[in-house]
Scaffold this motif. Structure first.
Motif, PDB file in Angstrom:
ATOM      1  N   GLU A  25      23.974  49.441  24.908  1.00 17.23           N
ATOM      2  CA  GLU A  25      22.648  49.376  24.294  1.00 17.23           C
ATOM      3  C   GLU A  25      22.778  49.370  22.770  1.00 17.23           C
ATOM      4  OE1 GLU A  25      19.497  49.866  25.688  1.00 17.23           O
ATOM      5  OE2 GLU A  25      19.952  50.469  27.751  1.00 17.23           O
ATOM      6  N   GLY A  26      21.984  48.563  22.106  1.00 15.86           N
ATOM      7  CA  GLY A  26      21.960  48.575  20.648  1.00 15.86           C
ATOM      8  C   GLY A  26      21.677  49.967  20.096  1.00 15.86           C
ATOM      9  N   ALA A  27      20.834  50.740  20.790  1.00 17.00           N
ATOM     10  CA  ALA A  27      20.476  52.090  20.327  1.00 17.00           C
ATOM     11  C   ALA A  27      21.698  53.007  20.275  1.00 17.00           C
ATOM     12  CB  ALA A  27      19.406  52.693  21.243  1.00 17.00           C
ATOM     13  N   ASP A  28      22.674  52.787  21.186  1.00 15.88           N
ATOM     14  CA  ASP A  28      23.877  53.625  21.190  1.00 15.88           C
ATOM     15  C   ASP A  28      24.786  53.282  20.004  1.00 15.88           C
ATOM     16  OD1 ASP A  28      23.426  55.380  23.300  1.00 15.88           O
ATOM     17  OD2 ASP A  28      24.044  53.895  24.785  1.00 15.88           O
TER      18      ASP A  28
ATOM     19  N   ASP B  21      25.659  47.705   7.855  1.00 17.37           N
ATOM     20  CA  ASP B  21      24.878  46.497   7.566  1.00 17.37           C
ATOM     21  C   ASP B  21      24.620  45.697   8.839  1.00 17.37           C
ATOM     22  OD1 ASP B  21      24.580  47.022   4.885  1.00 17.37           O
ATOM     23  OD2 ASP B  21      26.347  45.880   4.277  1.00 17.37           O
ATOM     24  N   MET B  22      25.671  45.502   9.629  1.00 18.78           N
ATOM     25  CA  MET B  22      25.497  44.740  10.874  1.00 18.78           C
ATOM     26  C   MET B  22      24.536  45.465  11.818  1.00 18.78           C
ATOM     27  SD  MET B  22      29.427  43.507  11.484  1.00 18.78           S
ATOM     28  CE  MET B  22      30.141  42.150  10.504  1.00 18.78           C
TER      29      MET B  22
ATOM     30  N   PRO C 212      19.432  44.478  17.529  1.00 17.27           N
ATOM     31  CA  PRO C 212      18.199  45.012  18.129  1.00 17.27           C
ATOM     32  C   PRO C 212      18.502  46.299  18.890  1.00 17.27           C
ATOM     33  CG  PRO C 212      18.893  42.976  19.228  1.00 17.27           C
ATOM     34  CD  PRO C 212      19.793  43.160  18.065  1.00 17.27           C
ATOM     35  N   LYS C 213      17.724  47.367  18.563  1.00 14.32           N
ATOM     36  CA  LYS C 213      17.973  48.678  19.180  1.00 14.32           C
ATOM     37  C   LYS C 213      17.695  48.651  20.689  1.00 14.32           C
ATOM     38  CE  LYS C 213      18.926  50.042  15.139  1.00 14.32           C
ATOM     39  NZ  LYS C 213      19.513  48.687  14.918  1.00 14.32           N
ATOM     40  N   ASP C 214      16.799  47.784  21.104  1.00  6.50           N
ATOM     41  CA  ASP C 214      16.407  47.771  22.515  1.00  6.50           C
ATOM     42  C   ASP C 214      17.064  46.632  23.290  1.00  6.50           C
ATOM     43  OD1 ASP C 214      15.131  45.753  21.257  1.00  6.50           O
ATOM     44  OD2 ASP C 214      13.144  46.176  22.066  1.00  6.50           O
TER      45      ASP C 214
END
Lengths: 247, 247, 247
Positions: free
Chosen positions: A134-137, A202-203, A208-210
């Motif tokens: 996940e982007g959030a991780d 930066d990246m 996207p977090k989701d």
């Protein structure tokens, strides 16, 4: 020729994915969509982006190449509301891009593509480990590492089937382990590389977090991160060169 | 004497309309309401404001004149919640303004009106064109122009029945055209004048985005912008002198 | 030994109550809960905090003492979402605190308690007046006073049964009076003391706006402010020394 209509959201997401690394870029206006490749001035971080014609409300192009200031284009795209459409049209004569948002017309001077840093070749690496996360991780790991250090180690332990993140500061350390159950997918293979946290931060801004991110890793090799934008109609790959381990 | 109770919202809107141009102002405490006229130090932007007694919860005055620091008064008004009432009472002896907000009493020293820049006369111009436009459209035009230039042209094309905005930067341009259908009203007449964007940006801050603005324009003449505050019980006019066209 | 699990909210509230006065503190890990006492470098403001074992999801300790950097711990606690649990475990060997938040492990180097400023004794003062007031009213008084002055007088008039706040600036004044009806409770006794607004502003940051604060006052004596955190399972007392009246 180039003439297209795109939602402000899609345009902004596209520009943001590239502007985290460079200020100016070349945009290939291919028949099947846009393509951008860029490398930062230090040759450490690269981006490879494709946005399919289907991501646009309408799209016509025949293979031109333009050079743009990303900050300028982002400012203009920022004038539109989230759902609004942005109309783009290239004037081949004047080498200007006409941009229309609900009656407002912006004429953007293009940059000579030859004056922009050469596009990189993203090497086709055969990396032994891939995780899908996940982007959030990624965001959580990067923010935690940033509290203690300016570099971050990413690795996979093939035996334990674990993806791990390590950041060692002068006094404090951060460690994160995610097993098969915590990840969307894991192709185990031993991997461990150290990266500059500045680049990864930066990246991370553009990830996207989701959404899902596929991360390819090796032993003291670059990391590749792949993710989708524009509801799957755009693909972004970031590549980041490793730092020399100081041990 | 002066004694009044007013909602914090109305007080803040009133003060903001003037503070975008000047730091201090004279307030006429007439029987029928407040009146403020002020011009900025460079004599380029003027404001003329009236707030009817009916805009207050209660209002008593007999024609006095006070001088105030707008920033101070705005800070005090900012202590109140949106719906709260602010009680104002002038102490003629001490020349102080007593301000009460729900038990909190603030004693504000007034400024000698004679030490404040003289009030301007707003000339009664016979301008050939008037448009009535949403405040949100002025905001959009000003923000777009600000991306490319430090001045902005406003004009009306009598033949095309178009209101237009032009901003020309060193490399990029912004253009906005609004026809009769995009405007609330249009009294066509040829008009074209160039203005300093800095002033227009300041005035734009005080223009309600969800309200109507009547804009009077001429050929190299000042622009006048009229709008209502306090649900129609207050009237504001901004006047901005044109810049000399550099062509 | 020390091993505990606590909600991120409770941990943050606890740390914030102390960090408004000092950067580092000693934490007593008693069997019945945590205890912190600290005084600012100028010996003007003190805090006394207790957090009961019952405020934790789980809690085990046997009377140890650790020294911590509050900013570091706050950063780590800031990584957790509001409802998330934070696991704390002391490694006696390495003198490090292991902190886990949903798989993320942070290793925090502790500070030698002997290197931290000595804990103050909060004197047991017999103050003649006590008011109980909403945290929001303290906030309002402090913000209003801050507009005109850098010190603030707090007092109680025994005859009028009034609590009052006075701030006198060079030109403007702020005055607030709250009677029995405006307060949660009042034990009247004459009291009047002047305080540094800087300290009171810092303490105000930690006072819950929607909670009750018991304020003990005397004649040119320190003020004591008591409030609860962690749904009544934690108690905080701030004590602030008075400034010499300049009159």
């Amino acid at each position: 020729m180039f003439k297209a209509i795109v939602s402000a959201d899609t345009l902004r997401t596209t520009l943001d994915s590239v502007s985290v690394l460079v200020d100016e870029c070349k945009i290939h206006l291919n028949e099947e969509g846009l393509a951008i490749r860029a490398v930062d001035p230090a040759n450490v971080g690269m981006v490879d982006l494709e946005l399919d014609a289907a991501a646009f409300e309408s799209y016509e192009a025949d293979g031109g190449l333009i050079g743009v200031s990303l900050a300028r284009l982002e400012d203009i795209a920022g004038m539109a509301d989230a759902g609004q459409l942005v109309q783009l049209e290239l004037d081949e004569e004047t080498r200007k891009l006409h941009i229309q948002i609900d009656g407002l017309e912006y004429t953007l001077a293009l940059i000579d593509p030859d004056s922009i840093r050469q596009e990189p070749d993203l090497p086709d690496l055969d990396l032994p480990a891939r995780i899908v996360i996940e982007g959030a991780d990624i965001d959580r790991a990067v923010r935690a590492a940033d509290m203690v250090s300016d570099h971050i180690a990413l690795g996979v332990d093939e035996g334990d089937e674990q993806f791990y993140v390590d950041a060692e500061g002068d006094t404090d350390d951060v460690h994160l382990e995610l097993g098969r159950a915590d990840l969307i997918d894991l192709e185990a293979g031993d991997a461990h590389s150290l990266f500059s946290l500045d680049y990864l931060k930066d990246m991370n801004k553009a990830i996207p977090k989701d959404g899902e991110v596929a991360v390819d890793l090796g032993e003291e090799f670059p990391v590749k991160m792949h993710f989708e934008i524009a509801e799957g109609l755009g693909q972004v790959t970031f590549m980041l060169a490793p730092r020399i381990q100081s041990e």
